[in-house]
Design an enzyme around this catalytic site. Sequence first.
Site, PDB file in Angstrom:
ATOM      1  N   LYS A 181      -2.170  -1.751  -3.263  1.00 24.13           N
ATOM      2  CA  LYS A 181      -3.564  -1.097  -2.684  1.00 24.13           C
ATOM      3  C   LYS A 181      -2.988   0.378  -2.672  1.00 24.13           C
ATOM      4  CE  LYS A 181      -6.086   0.047   1.560  1.00 24.13           C
ATOM      5  NZ  LYS A 181      -6.880  -0.639   2.440  1.00 24.13           N
ATOM      6  N   GLU A 188       0.937  -1.174  -0.013  1.00 21.38           N
ATOM      7  CA  GLU A 188      -0.009   0.061  -0.059  1.00 21.38           C
ATOM      8  C   GLU A 188       1.037   1.220   0.041  1.00 21.38           C
ATOM      9  OE1 GLU A 188      -2.716   0.571   3.232  1.00 21.38           O
ATOM     10  OE2 GLU A 188      -3.617   2.297   2.638  1.00 21.38           O
TER      11      GLU A 188
END
Length: 340
Positions: A220, A178
Amino acid sequence: MDARSELQATVKALVQDGKGILAADESSPTIAKRFKAIGVDSTEANRRAYRSLIFATPGLGDFISGVILYEETLNQKADDGTPLPQLAARQGIVPGIKVDAGKIALALAPDDEVTEGLDGLGKRLEAYKSQGARFAKWRAVYHVSDTLPSSLAIEANAHALARYAAICQAQGVVPIVEPEVLIDGDHTLARCADVTEEVLHEVFHALHRHRVQPELMLLKPSMVVPGKEHATQAAPAEVAEWTVRTLKRTVPAAVAGIFFLSGGQTPAEATANLDAMNRLQPLPWPLSFSYGRALQDPAMQAWKGLAANAAATQHALLHRARLNGAARRGAYSVAMEAAR
Ligand code: 13P
């Protein structure tokens, strides 16, 4: 099962048509902030009550394939004694765990931050796995200004993300990588696109160097949007075009799936933007959601800490999950917002 087969089975369970991931891994300071906004004290009992309630939402597994938990939640039990990860797993929702230890100032790089938590990660993953976690998440953040993030911050965070992802894959735990380019500030859409491109390029270069297999990880990212304080905001079609172009330039087609964070967008914006991207077929990867606030805000507003609001809380969460499930297929329309 060997690590590779475990990774393959988990990726298959997470990447499903019409489904996305629920991010419920708010750290203690973050959940305290969210609870404060609805007038609730962040006690262990309240966090347990809220999270047991949302994970038990009937039908949630129709739209949610995985849930990201915070370490505390792994050890908590519902009133009937069911461990919370099992409450989700019972609905076919794969439990995962946030494993980073949060961000700190990057030394000698004013206003940049770096994420820590690599020391002892392999050992911690063994314990999390025994408690039911099958995937993990590590978040790096990038502040945007005319000069930020520095190339030093881009490199340091890419290195940490890659080390984390490699440790996860070695243990049979699917890494969600992420890198979040923050929405704060008054920068333009083009500036966000430039920063995101630099960040993702460096992240995938580091992942490659660290031998991370793209087929067995999920990305992500943040969407490409103007800063929150920028004078003009972008329509979903524009966000979709810029975001997909940036991802196509930087993310290997072999990556198993891209699950966006919502990053401060309203629930309706996050849904509309995902929907617009999924209308740009053909795409090299499945595009889905891994939203925290954009899934939970309406549910938290309905809850307000009261057991009497349980049904309304679950209803609000299921509604957003259903709309995002539609956006995952490019089949959302604003009119669906009103359908309850
Ligand atoms: P938001 O969707 O609220 O940005 O949360 C996603 C997340 O997991 C942030 O780390």
